[in-house]
Motif scaffolding. Structure first.
Motif, PDB file in Angstrom:
ATOM      1  N   GLY A 204       9.217   0.408  14.858  1.00  0.00           N
ATOM      2  CA  GLY A 204       8.990   1.571  15.711  1.00  0.00           C
ATOM      3  C   GLY A 204       9.047   2.870  14.940  1.00  0.00           C
ATOM      4  O   GLY A 204       8.585   3.907  15.417  1.00  0.00           O
ATOM      5  N   GLY A 205       9.607   2.810  13.717  1.00  0.00           N
ATOM      6  CA  GLY A 205       9.601   3.973  12.839  1.00  0.00           C
ATOM      7  C   GLY A 205       8.323   3.987  12.027  1.00  0.00           C
ATOM      8  O   GLY A 205       7.272   3.550  12.498  1.00  0.00           O
ATOM      9  N   TYR A 206       8.394   4.431  10.783  1.00  0.00           N
ATOM     10  CA  TYR A 206       7.172   4.425   9.986  1.00  0.00           C
ATOM     11  C   TYR A 206       7.469   4.033   8.550  1.00  0.00           C
ATOM     12  O   TYR A 206       8.598   4.123   8.067  1.00  0.00           O
ATOM     13  CB  TYR A 206       6.462   5.783  10.042  1.00  0.00           C
ATOM     14  N   VAL A 207       6.429   3.550   7.873  1.00  0.00           N
ATOM     15  CA  VAL A 207       6.508   3.184   6.470  1.00  0.00           C
ATOM     16  C   VAL A 207       5.578   4.101   5.684  1.00  0.00           C
ATOM     17  O   VAL A 207       4.467   4.404   6.120  1.00  0.00           O
ATOM     18  CB  VAL A 207       6.132   1.695   6.253  1.00  0.00           C
ATOM     19  N   ASP A 208       6.044   4.551   4.536  1.00  0.00           N
ATOM     20  CA  ASP A 208       5.267   5.432   3.664  1.00  0.00           C
ATOM     21  C   ASP A 208       5.213   4.778   2.284  1.00  0.00           C
ATOM     22  O   ASP A 208       6.243   4.578   1.640  1.00  0.00           O
ATOM     23  CB  ASP A 208       5.938   6.803   3.583  1.00  0.00           C
ATOM     24  N   ILE A 209       4.002   4.413   1.840  1.00  0.00           N
ATOM     25  CA  ILE A 209       3.833   3.777   0.531  1.00  0.00           C
ATOM     26  C   ILE A 209       3.202   4.785  -0.417  1.00  0.00           C
ATOM     27  O   ILE A 209       1.985   4.997  -0.417  1.00  0.00           O
ATOM     28  CB  ILE A 209       2.969   2.510   0.618  1.00  0.00           C
ATOM     29  N   GLY A 210       4.044   5.448  -1.182  1.00  0.00           N
ATOM     30  CA  GLY A 210       3.579   6.392  -2.192  1.00  0.00           C
ATOM     31  C   GLY A 210       2.724   7.520  -1.662  1.00  0.00           C
ATOM     32  O   GLY A 210       1.972   8.138  -2.421  1.00  0.00           O
ATOM     33  N   ARG A 235      11.473   4.516   7.578  1.00  0.00           N
ATOM     34  CA  ARG A 235      12.327   5.419   8.349  1.00  0.00           C
ATOM     35  C   ARG A 235      12.260   5.052   9.825  1.00  0.00           C
ATOM     36  O   ARG A 235      11.212   4.660  10.330  1.00  0.00           O
ATOM     37  CB  ARG A 235      11.886   6.876   8.194  1.00  0.00           C
ATOM     38  N   ASN A 236      13.370   5.203  10.480  1.00  0.00           N
ATOM     39  CA  ASN A 236      13.416   5.040  11.930  1.00  0.00           C
ATOM     40  C   ASN A 236      14.571   5.886  12.452  1.00  0.00           C
ATOM     41  O   ASN A 236      15.734   5.485  12.385  1.00  0.00           O
ATOM     42  CB  ASN A 236      13.607   3.581  12.326  1.00  0.00           C
ATOM     43  N   GLY A 237      14.230   7.081  12.932  1.00  0.00           N
ATOM     44  CA  GLY A 237      15.266   7.984  13.412  1.00  0.00           C
ATOM     45  C   GLY A 237      16.231   8.353  12.306  1.00  0.00           C
ATOM     46  O   GLY A 237      15.846   8.901  11.279  1.00  0.00           O
TER      47      GLY A 237
END
Length: 430
Positions: A204-210, A235-237
């Motif tokens: 429900g959060g987000y993923v950031d790949i580079g 990240r999630n909250g």
């Protein structure tokens, strides 16, 4: 005498049949070109694209840029190659996809001289990332330039021939052509796949790949990423964790966060998309970047967006755990005044249509069915849809269908439009 002739013919036939791809003995995938082999060369000079180099038989297969004719030439250890400017280079530097000028012996088609083509209208674009392939019109757009391609256009990745539909927007290409036609495409930097494990806390959060790929975390998601090493952050909250990963071409990398202790923060993440590029965004009076992921303290915040010629926008948002996207559409000042005076009593079909997060229309009547390979895991833009055969709603625009089958993943770029028949794909033979 007849037996001797039969033996010689059989040996020659075997040599032709065992001609392999650029890597030596592996067979070519995805393409069956029926262009006939040239058995007699009228001129001792020609220009063509290299499709195969067989170091076992010392043969090289060239397709003419003029008429697509296929010719098999021979060479030996003494054959010299030249750069475009005429400098001597190692023959081993030649590779599939190169466009070359050939001088040969008409009698036995043995190469006298081979060089990277300096012919007028032959071109090469390197480090191409801004491209789009339209299979319906057999065209390829590179930047603002439009080129055509044909069945004699060859696409290579790691020395193996692939189908043009397997190119992905994450790839970096070398594209070579003649005049307005694409002759060859070489994947200079390809793509791999990333899945998450031990990520329950971050769903429900987000993923950031580079910074290359930013997505909301969903169960079973598959991410397509250009090969290379990256910092991956989830990240999630108030929870955040990161680690280093290496993405390998055509392979799946599992980013396992079960062994990473998350850092507890009192922040949340939000992306505020604004339709006017020069707009100014403020959050609680501080200027911040629109159309980017922002990390804000948990709680309520006031956002304001303004731009010359547009009516100001202001609202209050609540930031908590998870990842939020807020779309702000500024209205031209004149249009906004008109809308305040008169209200339309009807809604257009577009206004009532269902759209996804990218603004593409989710069809209410058309479906997409992937029938094969049967039992293969099917992903649509990285979202797991089920095992083939599987049917799901058609979403207009350009998308990527990925197939995980027998521990191998392949991706195909498709363009979908609404209004016609349902779309069916079978990737079994791809």
């Amino acid at each position: 005498m007849r037996k001797k002739l039969w033996t010689i013919s059989a040996v020659m036939l075997f040599a032709v049949m065992t001609l392999s791809a650029c890597t030596g003995t592996s067979s070519v995938r995805h393409r069956n070109t029926n262009t006939e082999t040239s058995t007699a060369v009228n001129a001792d000079k020609s220009t063509g694209v290299i499709r195969k180099i067989d170091k076992d038989t010392n043969n090289i297969v060239i397709y003419s840029v003029d008429d697509g004719t296929k010719t098999i030439y021979s060479y030996d250890k003494g054959t010299t190659a030249y750069t475009k400017s005429g400098n001597v280079m190692s023959f081993d530097k030649l590779s599939c996809g190169d466009i070359v000028d050939i001088e040969c012996n008409n009698t036995n088609q043995k190469i006298k001289k081979i060089s990277i083509s300096s012919r007028n209208k032959v071109w090469e674009n390197t480090k191409v990332t801004n491209f789009k392939v339209d299979e319906s019109t057999m065209t390829m757009k590179i930047g603002q330039s439009l080129y055509s391609y044909s069945d004699s256009t060859f696409v290579f990745s790691d020395g193996e021939e692939i189908d043009i539909s397997e190119l992905n927007s994450e790839d970096r290409l070398i594209v070579r052509g003649y005049d307005t036609s694409v002759c060859s495409v070489v994947v200079d930097k390809g793509h791999g796949y990333v899945t998450l494990s031990g990520d329950q806390l971050f769903t429900g959060g987000y993923v950031d790949i580079g910074g290359r790929v930013v997505k909301v975390i969903e169960e079973g998601m598959l991410l397509i990423v250009q090969e290379g090493s990256y910092k991956i952050e989830v990240r999630n909250g108030k929870y955040v964790a990161d680690k280093q990963i290496t993405v390998t071409r055509d392979e799946k990398t599992v980013a396992d966060f079960s062994d990473v202790a998350p850092i507890v923060t009192e922040t949340g993440n939000v992306r505020i998309n604004v339709n006017v590029s020069e707009a100014v965004l403020t959050v609680d009076g501080a200027v911040m970047s629109a159309n980017e992921v922002l990390t804000l303290a948990a709680g309520k915040h006031t956002i304001k967006v303004s731009a010359d010629g547009y009516s100001d926008y202001s609202t209050q948002i609540e930031v908590d755990k998870g990842y939020k996207t807020i779309d702000v559409t500024l209205k031209a000042a004149a249009d906004d005044e008109t809308s305040k005076e008169t209200k339309s009593e009807t809604q257009t079909e577009t206004e009532t249509a269902t759209t996804d997060s990218s603004g593409n229309v989710v069809s209410q009547k058309n479906k997409v069915t992937v029938s094969g390979p049967e039992g293969g895991y099917i992903y649509f833009d990285g979202k797991y849809m089920g095992t083939a055969p599987v049917t799901f709603a058609l979403v207009t625009g350009e998308h990527v269908i990925s197939v995980l089958y027998n521990k191998q993943i392949n991706s195909y770029t498709v363009n979908l439009s609404e209004g016609g028949d349902d779309v069916k794909y079978d990737f079994t033979s791809k």
